[in-house]
Scaffold this motif. Structure first.
Motif, PDB file in Angstrom:
ATOM      1  N   ALA A 192      -2.269  13.983   9.454  1.00 10.87           N
ATOM      2  CA  ALA A 192      -3.273  12.870   9.737  1.00 10.87           C
ATOM      3  C   ALA A 192      -2.824  11.887  10.445  1.00 10.87           C
ATOM      4  O   ALA A 192      -3.759  11.416  11.384  1.00 10.87           O
ATOM      5  CB  ALA A 192      -3.740  12.592   8.114  1.00 10.87           C
TER       6      ALA A 192
ATOM      7  N   ASP B 218      -0.583   5.874   9.784  1.00 15.13           N
ATOM      8  CA  ASP B 218      -1.097   6.163  10.990  1.00 15.13           C
ATOM      9  C   ASP B 218      -1.123   4.708  11.850  1.00 15.13           C
ATOM     10  O   ASP B 218      -1.263   3.680  11.246  1.00 15.13           O
ATOM     11  CB  ASP B 218      -2.692   6.303  10.645  1.00 15.13           C
ATOM     12  CG  ASP B 218      -3.674   6.636  11.961  1.00 15.13           C
ATOM     13  OD1 ASP B 218      -3.320   6.250  13.085  1.00 15.13           O
ATOM     14  OD2 ASP B 218      -4.368   7.407  11.511  1.00 15.13           O
TER      15      ASP B 218
ATOM     16  N   ASN C 228      -9.165  12.073  14.307  1.00 19.51           N
ATOM     17  CA  ASN C 228      -9.355  11.610  12.995  1.00 19.51           C
ATOM     18  C   ASN C 228     -10.050  12.697  12.221  1.00 19.51           C
ATOM     19  O   ASN C 228     -11.009  12.289  11.485  1.00 19.51           O
ATOM     20  CB  ASN C 228     -10.222  10.411  13.104  1.00 19.51           C
ATOM     21  CG  ASN C 228      -9.580   9.154  12.255  1.00 19.51           C
ATOM     22  OD1 ASN C 228      -8.709   9.472  11.835  1.00 19.51           O
ATOM     23  ND2 ASN C 228      -9.860   8.093  12.603  1.00 19.51           N
TER      24      ASN C 228
ATOM     25  N   PHE D 296      -3.486   2.028  11.163  1.00 18.58           N
ATOM     26  CA  PHE D 296      -3.380   1.150   9.770  1.00 18.58           C
ATOM     27  C   PHE D 296      -2.570  -0.197  10.159  1.00 18.58           C
ATOM     28  O   PHE D 296      -3.041  -1.374   9.727  1.00 18.58           O
ATOM     29  CB  PHE D 296      -2.615   2.001   8.475  1.00 18.58           C
ATOM     30  CG  PHE D 296      -3.476   3.147   8.033  1.00 18.58           C
ATOM     31  CD1 PHE D 296      -4.738   2.595   7.504  1.00 18.58           C
ATOM     32  CD2 PHE D 296      -3.030   4.267   8.012  1.00 18.58           C
ATOM     33  CE1 PHE D 296      -5.320   3.747   6.886  1.00 18.58           C
ATOM     34  CE2 PHE D 296      -3.596   5.091   7.254  1.00 18.58           C
ATOM     35  CZ  PHE D 296      -4.941   4.875   6.793  1.00 18.58           C
TER      36      PHE D 296
ATOM     37  N   ILE E 148      -6.599  13.296   3.988  1.00 17.23           N
ATOM     38  CA  ILE E 148      -5.683  13.744   3.049  1.00 17.23           C
ATOM     39  C   ILE E 148      -6.357  13.150   1.558  1.00 17.23           C
ATOM     40  O   ILE E 148      -6.616  12.195   1.326  1.00 17.23           O
ATOM     41  CB  ILE E 148      -4.431  13.033   3.263  1.00 17.23           C
ATOM     42  CG1 ILE E 148      -3.793  12.999   4.629  1.00 17.23           C
ATOM     43  CG2 ILE E 148      -3.386  13.501   2.138  1.00 17.23           C
ATOM     44  CD1 ILE E 148      -3.471  14.464   4.943  1.00 17.23           C
TER      45      ILE E 148
ATOM     46  N   GLU F  72      -7.939   4.027   2.079  1.00 13.06           N
ATOM     47  CA  GLU F  72      -6.874   3.144   2.359  1.00 13.06           C
ATOM     48  C   GLU F  72      -7.275   1.861   3.189  1.00 13.06           C
ATOM     49  O   GLU F  72      -6.736   0.850   3.231  1.00 13.06           O
ATOM     50  CB  GLU F  72      -5.793   3.895   3.111  1.00 13.06           C
ATOM     51  CG  GLU F  72      -4.804   5.088   2.319  1.00 13.06           C
ATOM     52  CD  GLU F  72      -4.545   4.687   0.738  1.00 13.06           C
ATOM     53  OE1 GLU F  72      -4.224   3.538   0.318  1.00 13.06           O
ATOM     54  OE2 GLU F  72      -5.149   5.278  -0.267  1.00 13.06           O
ATOM     55  N   LYS F  73      -8.134   2.289   4.103  1.00 11.22           N
ATOM     56  CA  LYS F  73      -8.586   1.109   4.833  1.00 11.22           C
ATOM     57  C   LYS F  73      -9.438   0.167   3.885  1.00 11.22           C
ATOM     58  O   LYS F  73      -9.398  -1.056   4.286  1.00 11.22           O
ATOM     59  CB  LYS F  73      -9.623   1.701   6.067  1.00 11.22           C
ATOM     60  CG  LYS F  73      -9.641   0.922   7.221  1.00 11.22           C
ATOM     61  CD  LYS F  73     -10.614   1.565   8.426  1.00 11.22           C
ATOM     62  CE  LYS F  73     -11.250   0.458   8.873  1.00 11.22           C
ATOM     63  NZ  LYS F  73     -12.418   1.117   9.956  1.00 11.22           N
TER      64      LYS F  73
ATOM     65  N   GLU G  83      -4.960  -2.442  12.363  1.00  9.21           N
ATOM     66  CA  GLU G  83      -5.867  -2.647  11.471  1.00  9.21           C
ATOM     67  C   GLU G  83      -5.609  -3.956  10.773  1.00  9.21           C
ATOM     68  O   GLU G  83      -6.113  -4.902  10.638  1.00  9.21           O
ATOM     69  CB  GLU G  83      -6.524  -1.527  10.628  1.00  9.21           C
ATOM     70  CG  GLU G  83      -7.619  -2.014   9.610  1.00  9.21           C
ATOM     71  CD  GLU G  83      -9.122  -1.782  10.334  1.00  9.21           C
ATOM     72  OE1 GLU G  83      -9.003  -0.672  11.002  1.00  9.21           O
ATOM     73  OE2 GLU G  83      -9.821  -2.615   9.744  1.00  9.21           O
TER      74      GLU G  83
ATOM     75  N   ARG H 256       2.959   9.205   7.128  1.00 11.14           N
ATOM     76  CA  ARG H 256       1.322   9.439   6.770  1.00 11.14           C
ATOM     77  C   ARG H 256       1.023   8.086   7.690  1.00 11.14           C
ATOM     78  O   ARG H 256      -0.257   7.969   7.787  1.00 11.14           O
ATOM     79  CB  ARG H 256       1.156   9.504   5.569  1.00 11.14           C
ATOM     80  CG  ARG H 256      -0.417   8.853   5.067  1.00 11.14           C
ATOM     81  CD  ARG H 256      -1.294  10.060   5.641  1.00 11.14           C
ATOM     82  NE  ARG H 256      -2.513   9.714   5.222  1.00 11.14           N
ATOM     83  CZ  ARG H 256      -3.789   9.347   6.138  1.00 11.14           C
ATOM     84  NH1 ARG H 256      -3.195   8.994   7.209  1.00 11.14           N
ATOM     85  NH2 ARG H 256      -4.843   9.218   5.515  1.00 11.14           N
TER      86      ARG H 256
ATOM     87  N   PHE I 117       1.623   5.148   0.288  1.00  8.73           N
ATOM     88  CA  PHE I 117       1.269   6.711   0.710  1.00  8.73           C
ATOM     89  C   PHE I 117       2.392   7.615   0.388  1.00  8.73           C
ATOM     90  O   PHE I 117       3.362   7.292  -0.157  1.00  8.73           O
ATOM     91  CB  PHE I 117       1.260   6.612   2.449  1.00  8.73           C
ATOM     92  CG  PHE I 117       0.151   5.990   3.064  1.00  8.73           C
ATOM     93  CD1 PHE I 117      -1.007   6.456   2.788  1.00  8.73           C
ATOM     94  CD2 PHE I 117       0.499   4.744   3.873  1.00  8.73           C
ATOM     95  CE1 PHE I 117      -2.062   5.792   3.473  1.00  8.73           C
ATOM     96  CE2 PHE I 117      -0.730   4.058   4.447  1.00  8.73           C
ATOM     97  CZ  PHE I 117      -1.862   4.548   4.042  1.00  8.73           C
TER      98      PHE I 117
ATOM     99  N   PHE J 157      -5.737  10.017  -0.519  1.00 12.23           N
ATOM    100  CA  PHE J 157      -5.281   8.829   0.360  1.00 12.23           C
ATOM    101  C   PHE J 157      -6.152   9.147   1.569  1.00 12.23           C
ATOM    102  O   PHE J 157      -5.410   9.088   2.714  1.00 12.23           O
ATOM    103  CB  PHE J 157      -3.801   9.156   0.682  1.00 12.23           C
ATOM    104  CG  PHE J 157      -2.825   8.777  -0.692  1.00 12.23           C
ATOM    105  CD1 PHE J 157      -2.428   7.539  -0.861  1.00 12.23           C
ATOM    106  CD2 PHE J 157      -2.577   9.735  -1.210  1.00 12.23           C
ATOM    107  CE1 PHE J 157      -1.565   7.226  -1.960  1.00 12.23           C
ATOM    108  CE2 PHE J 157      -1.717   9.656  -2.601  1.00 12.23           C
ATOM    109  CZ  PHE J 157      -1.401   8.458  -2.651  1.00 12.23           C
ATOM    110  N   THR J 158      -7.247   8.833   1.630  1.00  9.09           N
ATOM    111  CA  THR J 158      -8.141   9.150   2.741  1.00  9.09           C
ATOM    112  C   THR J 158      -8.034   7.838   3.572  1.00  9.09           C
ATOM    113  O   THR J 158      -7.634   6.808   3.110  1.00  9.09           O
ATOM    114  CB  THR J 158      -9.675   9.535   2.432  1.00  9.09           C
ATOM    115  OG1 THR J 158     -10.196   8.254   1.976  1.00  9.09           O
ATOM    116  CG2 THR J 158      -9.596  10.558   1.321  1.00  9.09           C
ATOM    117  N   TYR J 159      -8.218   8.094   5.035  1.00 18.15           N
ATOM    118  CA  TYR J 159      -8.624   6.993   5.828  1.00 18.15           C
ATOM    119  C   TYR J 159      -9.438   5.901   5.307  1.00 18.15           C
ATOM    120  O   TYR J 159      -9.001   4.619   5.081  1.00 18.15           O
ATOM    121  CB  TYR J 159      -8.856   7.672   7.197  1.00 18.15           C
ATOM    122  CG  TYR J 159      -8.468   6.468   8.170  1.00 18.15           C
ATOM    123  CD1 TYR J 159      -7.367   6.183   8.613  1.00 18.15           C
ATOM    124  CD2 TYR J 159      -9.488   5.560   8.677  1.00 18.15           C
ATOM    125  CE1 TYR J 159      -6.995   5.367   9.715  1.00 18.15           C
ATOM    126  CE2 TYR J 159      -9.447   4.936   9.691  1.00 18.15           C
ATOM    127  CZ  TYR J 159      -8.091   4.555  10.299  1.00 18.15           C
ATOM    128  OH  TYR J 159      -7.883   3.502  11.230  1.00 18.15           O
TER     129      TYR J 159
ATOM    130  N   ILE K 122       0.683  -1.424  -0.034  1.00 17.48           N
ATOM    131  CA  ILE K 122       0.122   0.034  -0.111  1.00 17.48           C
ATOM    132  C   ILE K 122       0.895   1.371  -0.067  1.00 17.48           C
ATOM    133  O   ILE K 122       1.938   1.298   0.702  1.00 17.48           O
ATOM    134  CB  ILE K 122      -0.912   0.027   1.044  1.00 17.48           C
ATOM    135  CG1 ILE K 122      -1.872  -1.093   1.217  1.00 17.48           C
ATOM    136  CG2 ILE K 122      -1.613   1.423   1.309  1.00 17.48           C
ATOM    137  CD1 ILE K 122      -3.122  -1.120   2.146  1.00 17.48           C
TER     138      ILE K 122
END
Ligand code: FES
Lengths: 138, 997
Positions: free
Chosen positions: B966, A46, B972, A49, B976, B984-985, A52, A44, A39, B979-981, A37
């Motif tokens: 971020a 987090d 939260n 992630f 971005i 990407e999630k 998760e 960035r 970024f 590339f928002t949370y 993945i």
């Protein structure tokens, strides 16, 4: 069947994604367990992630960024280092184990290093076996 | 009247020239004799030394030319007359008929399947055929086939006409006639290239007589997935895969017998490349290369060569003849010059690495425009050193391989340089048109997935069809297809058509790296009315097929995963819009050697303010330690002249004894802290050109020390320049501190400058005894002439091996060397022994690399954005590199790059604004708890407290989109874009949804 670890890697867009691309152009072979993945910067990434990823079933997580001093956003990767230290402790607390997380620096010219690190890490996780929290979910 | 230009030849040089002109708002007529743009590069399988897929990197380029409204492509067109006019030239063009209506044809290829007449294309005989109506290569642009009039049954006999009958669009037009059209333009850029030599007159090699002797270009077509055998290497005689292949170097080059004394520069490397590709196709094959010297002199070339040695056998010797043997096998008779044995060896295929020779039209064009050609028939620029693209006519320029064999990198530099020279006034740079990007379309996601075979680069290692079927079943995917090259014109057309037909509002392209191809596909989306950020790429080549090429099933499975991940993110994509950033109209040029001075002068001519920063107390770099050049140029005088021009210009400030100490900001607005003798000076500039040159390697790394009589190359040069040289016996040792463990690369220019030293010495002292100790003489291109000249004048060349470095006895003034050609140790007396050192990155380079956070390649020289196609750009927007800081090079090549870098920088600064990618942070006011953590974390001070003091806000112009804020936001509240949370999630979740096992 032998255990095939699931490995997730977070790459910054500049140096480390470039390194992965270069590993490709140089046809350097590495185990196919890794999913990437991207970024913009390793800063960035987090912690959420990473957690998760383990919750979803990753057996190992790799974070890569530009070498210290080379981050394209001045010092994003310094923050990554701090976060990495914190995350390792956290993973130990959670019982996942800090050895399932790794941080590597790769410049855009280090395709070789990238493929080596992926190979090493995959082998490390293969030896460690499945993530201890994986059973909970399934 | 608006300025216009004709560019003749649409290979890489011509296309680059056309694009650069168009960027400056100049109307361009791109004139091409064949049916498609692309030139030789479009017909190559891979490029060296990175083994990039050639058509993959070229396709985006070709498309950019095609879709540029300022460029008119005129294919099947020749220039038959030229006359000077008030504004420039009046040309007469002959347009040959295509017999297909370009407006009606959709490129469906139905006609080709119905055409009964088979023909063969150049370099593809006897391996495969095409039809009389055909494309010259699969990714041709315009993507409209053409009819070979000499072979079409309808055109020669009036029978058949199948193509017309089966064409739904009624696009076939047998009535088209040749047209003669006038065209008036203000300048002409000749970029007619070179062609591969057809070795029919080298009878001893039997080309044309023996079926299994082919040229390297023919092999290139065999290797290409879209070539006549779809990427299979086979023998013409029996269709079998060859197991024992020989490559012969220098066929038609370095060969006075056929009148070509020059070295073709590219053949050593393309030979190694093809040999490696053959090995890659069939690891069991034995591959041998016969060579005289391996001229691996370019960035990354030596390393490429050294790696190749693991799998390829290199034999030093030029085969005398080839004889056909039983069953079309081939017997080569050669002398191994390292062992002095005469050997006969049998091979089942022989590949001739042939020279590059001038194109047929060169002579004609030279007469038409009254410009010179050299003794080998290539165009000759008027002044060799300081302006290698000018001709004796004011507005006619020659670029690329029509000047002589050139690699892609040099072609690109020359083309940009020529354009910079032609249209250098700031007024020429048109205000960049601001385009407004399309917004969202449709609410619910409708995703199209396009999977690329990338010739064989993906298709060979992954079951692409299976991936397509899989993609069709993913949520919100309404369409999926595969294509041979998604980046080709056809591939893009298909994306655009499908977007319209299927009402797609999101696109997933599963192909190569977004770093190289995202822009190309984004353009396609814009053209089809979609916001460009509704695109998500899955990098199934660099991250999958290429790195798991021995695991077909696993690679296919991973490809599916990657596609699923991209689809998951694509479902949540949102339109984004470009931001415009103001650009300070001031450029900083760092380094005051030839390159820096030339860049500064060019920028000032373009109307920009320039600050030239030099760490030494004097401009000119290495000019005073460089000898007179072959064309008579005295480097010191040239440097002085340039320095005077700099002084005269009102637009240039020169900072001597100054160094950059700190760098802040981004393209458009950099702030450099420069330490000058008068303290720190802050320089605000929009772009930066780095020209920090090179330093010389330490002689110690080769085990030498200097003395009165053992001197460095620079000492020698200055002694020659000052007329201080006495003594009769001279020994030159090449590759000192180069191609060794410490500096494994070849510094490229040192062979050339060494030969120049010898030439100057022999000019001065014709009866000096000169011995040159070398490993390979890498006298590429026309430098071969110098090599021959000094040999004829008596310079003695002895080949040594790096395992036994020549031993210098300083007291006795003798050198002992083991001569590998005669297998004897020789003792040579000297008055002066000159150590010709390799180059290393300069101190300035090392320092700036850190300050700008730029990438360097393994040798420590700056990395360019793309080795072949963007040699002057860097990964950092607004920062350009030129000259020897990119890689060691001679004065003339450095000046060409200097002018080109100035061209690139002018375009980046022209129009006053720069459009930045729209990836930025934004804050949800309701979630923000005003903890200010983000403010502390932001490296750009792009966050501030709102006026009412209850939440943070983003200063969008300062935000660079790194996303660090971020990652730290405890509530939260920061998103971005791109590339928002959530995006990407979803992507992360998708990894684990499929069966990854
Ligand atoms: S950009 Fe690579 S780590 Fe920040």
């Amino acid at each position: 069947m032998s255990f095939e670890p699931k490995i997730l890697a977070f790459l910054c867009n500049w140096c480390s994604y470039g390194a992965a691309d270069m590993a490709g152009t140089s046809r350097l072979q590495y185990p196919s367990n890794i999913r990437i993945i991207r970024f913009m910067c390793s800063g960035r990434i987090d912690p959420n992630f990473v957690i998760e990823a383990f919750l979803r079933g990753a057996d190992g997580v790799m974070i890569t960024g530009c070498h210290i001093g080379d981050c394209h956003y001045i010092d994003g990767n310094y923050k990554t280092v701090h976060r990495y230290e914190f995350l390792k402790e956290y993973l130990d607390t959670l019982g996942i184990g800090s050895e399932r997380l790794t941080l590597e620096w790769c410049s855009a010219a280090e395709g070789m290093k990238f493929s080596q690190k992926v190979t090493e890490f995959t082998e490390r996780i293969r030896k460690l076996g499945p993530s201890p929290i994986k059973g909970d979910e399934q | 009247m608006n300025k216009t230009a004709a560019v003749v030849g649409a290979g890489i040089s011509g296309m680059q020239a056309a694009l650069s002109l168009a960027e400056r708002g100049v109307k361009v007529y791109l004139i091409e004799k064949t049916s498609s743009i692309g030139g030789i590069m479009a017909r190559l399988d891979k490029t060296m030394p990175t083994l990039d897929c050639s058509i993959c990197i070229l396709s985006p380029f070709m498309l950019a030319v095609d879709r540029n409204p300022m460029i008119d492509i005129l294919t099947l067109t020749d220039i038959i007359g030229a006359e000077k006019s008030d504004i420039g030239y009046k040309l007469t063009l002959r347009k040959r008929p295509r017999y297909v209506d370009m407006d009606k044809c959709t490129g469906c290829r139905d006609c080709m399947s119905k055409c009964p007449k088979k023909i063969t294309l150049e370099h593809e005989e006897p391996f495969g055929t095409v039809k009389a109506i055909h494309f010259d290569f699969d990714q041709a642009i315009p993507a409209v086939p053409y009819i070979d009039a000499e072979n079409c049954l309808m055109l020669i006999k009036g029978t058949c006409g199948n193509c017309a009958k089966f064409c739904d669009k009624d696009a076939i037009d047998f009535e088209q006639k040749e047209e003669i059209v006038p065209l008036e333009v203000s300048s002409v850029i000749l970029a007619t290239g070179a062609r591969p030599y057809i070795p029919l007159d080298r009878m001893e090699y039997g080309y044309g007589r023996y079926k299994n002797v082919i040229t390297a270009m023919e092999l290139e077509r065999l290797l290409s997935a879209s070539g006549p055998t779809e990427g299979n290497v086979v023998r013409a005689s029996d269709g079998k895969e060859p197991k024992n292949i020989a490559f012969i170097n220098c066929v038609g080059s370095r060969d006075l017998k056929t009148g070509r004394g020059y070295c073709s520069k590219v053949c050593c490397m393309y030979g190694i490349k093809e040999a490696l590709l053959v090995k890659d196709h069939d690891p069991g094959a034995n591959v041998t290369i016969f060579y005289i010297d391996i001229r691996a002199s370019g960035k990354g070339y030596e390393e490429f060569f050294q790696n190749a040695k693991d799998s390829i056998r290199f034999v030093r010797g030029r085969p005398g003849e080839i004889l056909e043997h039983e069953g079309n096998d081939l017997l080569i008779r050669y002398e191994n010059t390292e062992t002095q044995e005469v050997i006969e060896e049998c091979f089942d295929m022989v590949v001739l690495n042939t020279a590059l020779v001038p194109c047929e039209e060169t002579q004609q064009l030279s007469e038409m425009f009254d410009i010179s050609v050299n003794n080998y028939g290539f165009f000759m620029p008027s002044k060799d050193i300081s302006c290698p693209i000018d001709t004796k006519q004011d507005n006619v320029f020659v670029v690329g391989a029509c000047q002589g064999p050139n690699d892609i990198t040099d072609c690109v530099s020359q083309s940009i340089g020529a354009v910079s020279k032609t249209f250098s006034m700031k007024g020429d740079i048109k205000q960049k048109e601001k385009r407004s990007l399309p917004g969202a379309s449709g609410k619910d996601p409708r995703i199209g997935v396009f999977v690329c075979h990338c010739g064989k680069n993906i298709g060979k290692y992954v079951d692409v069809k299976d991936v397509v079927e899989y993609a069709k079943k993913l949520p919100d995917v309404v369409y999926a297809e595969d294509s041979l090259f998604t980046c080709s014109d056809q591939g893009q057309k298909s994306i655009k058509d499908t977007i319209k037909k299927e009402k797609l509002n999101r696109v997933v392209v599963a192909a190569c790296s977004p770093k190289t191809h995202e822009n190309t596909f984004q353009e396609a989306l814009i053209e089809a009315g979609l916001n460009p950020y509704m695109l998500e790429m899955a990098n199934i080549r660099n991250q999958c097929s290429w790195v798991h090429s021995k695991q077909y099933d696993l690679a296919t499975q991973k490809t599916k995963d990657l596609v699923r991940m991209s689809v998951a993110k694509a479902r949540l994509l949102e339109p984004l819009y470009q931001r415009e950033v103001d650009v300070v109209q001031h450029v900083a040029v760092i380094g005051g050697g030839f390159t820096g001075m030339a860049s500064a002068l060019e920028m000032a001519k373009n109307g920009f303010r320039v600050s030239l920063i030099e760490r030494e107390s004097k401009l000119g770099g290495k000019a005073s330690v460089t000898n007179k050049q072959k064309d008579g140029t005295i480097p010191e005088e040239l440097a002085e002249m340039m320095a005077n021009h700099l002084e005269e210009s009102n637009n240039i400030s020169v900072f001597l004894s100054s160094e950059v100490e700190n760098v802040e900001g981004f393209v458009g607005d950099f702030i450099l802290d420069v330490s000058t003798p008068n303290g720190i000076e802050k320089i605000e500039c929009g772009t930066v050109i780095i020209a920090t040159g090179f330093d010389s390697a330490d002689v110690k790394s080769s085990g030498y020390t200097t003395s009165e009589s053992v001197i460095t190359d620079e000492k020698f040069s200055s002694m020659v320049n000052c007329g201080m040289l006495d003594g009769k016996n001279y020994v030159f040792i090449l590759c000192v501190g180069a191609r060794n463990e410490q500096n494994p690369y070849c510094s490229k220019f040192c062979c050339i400058s060494s030969l120049n030293h010898v030439r100057c010495l022999l000019e001065d002292k014709p009866d000096a005894n000169v011995t040159v100790l070398y490993r390979d003489i890498r006298a590429y291109g026309y430098h071969e002439d110098t090599y021959r000249e000094v040999s004829e004048k008596g310079a003695n060349f002895i080949r040594y091996s790096p395992e036994m470095m020549p031993h210098i006895d300083i007291d006795k003034k003798v050198v002992e060397v083991y001569d590998t050609t005669s297998s004897k140790t020789r003792t040579i007396e000297f008055d002066y022994c000159v150590l010709e050192r390799g180059a290393i990155p300069s101190k300035g380079t090392t320092k700036l690399r850190k300050l700008f956070k730029m990438s360097v390649v393994s040798s420590g020289f700056f990395a360019e954005a793309h080795l072949k196609l963007a040699p002057l750009d860097t990964a950092l927007d607004g920062v350009f590199i030129a000259g020897s800081c990119q890689y060691p090079k001679g004065i003339s090549e450095a000046i060409t790059q200097a002018v080109s870098a100035a061209g690139r920088a002018s375009i980046a600064m022209g129009g006053g604004t720069y459009s930045a990618i729209p990836i930025t942070a934004s804050i949800d006011e309701n979630k923000c708890i005003a903890c200010k953590l983000c403010m502390d974390m932001c490296p750009y001070k792009a966050l501030q407290m709102s006026e009412n003091g209850i939440h943070m806000e983003v200063i969008t112009v300062s935000c660079k989109g790194c996303g660090t804020c971020a990652a730290f936001c405890p509530s939260n509240a920061i998103t971005i874009s791109g590339f928002t949370y959530k995006q990407e999630k979803e992507k992360l979740k998708a990894i684990f949804e499929g069966s990854m096992e």
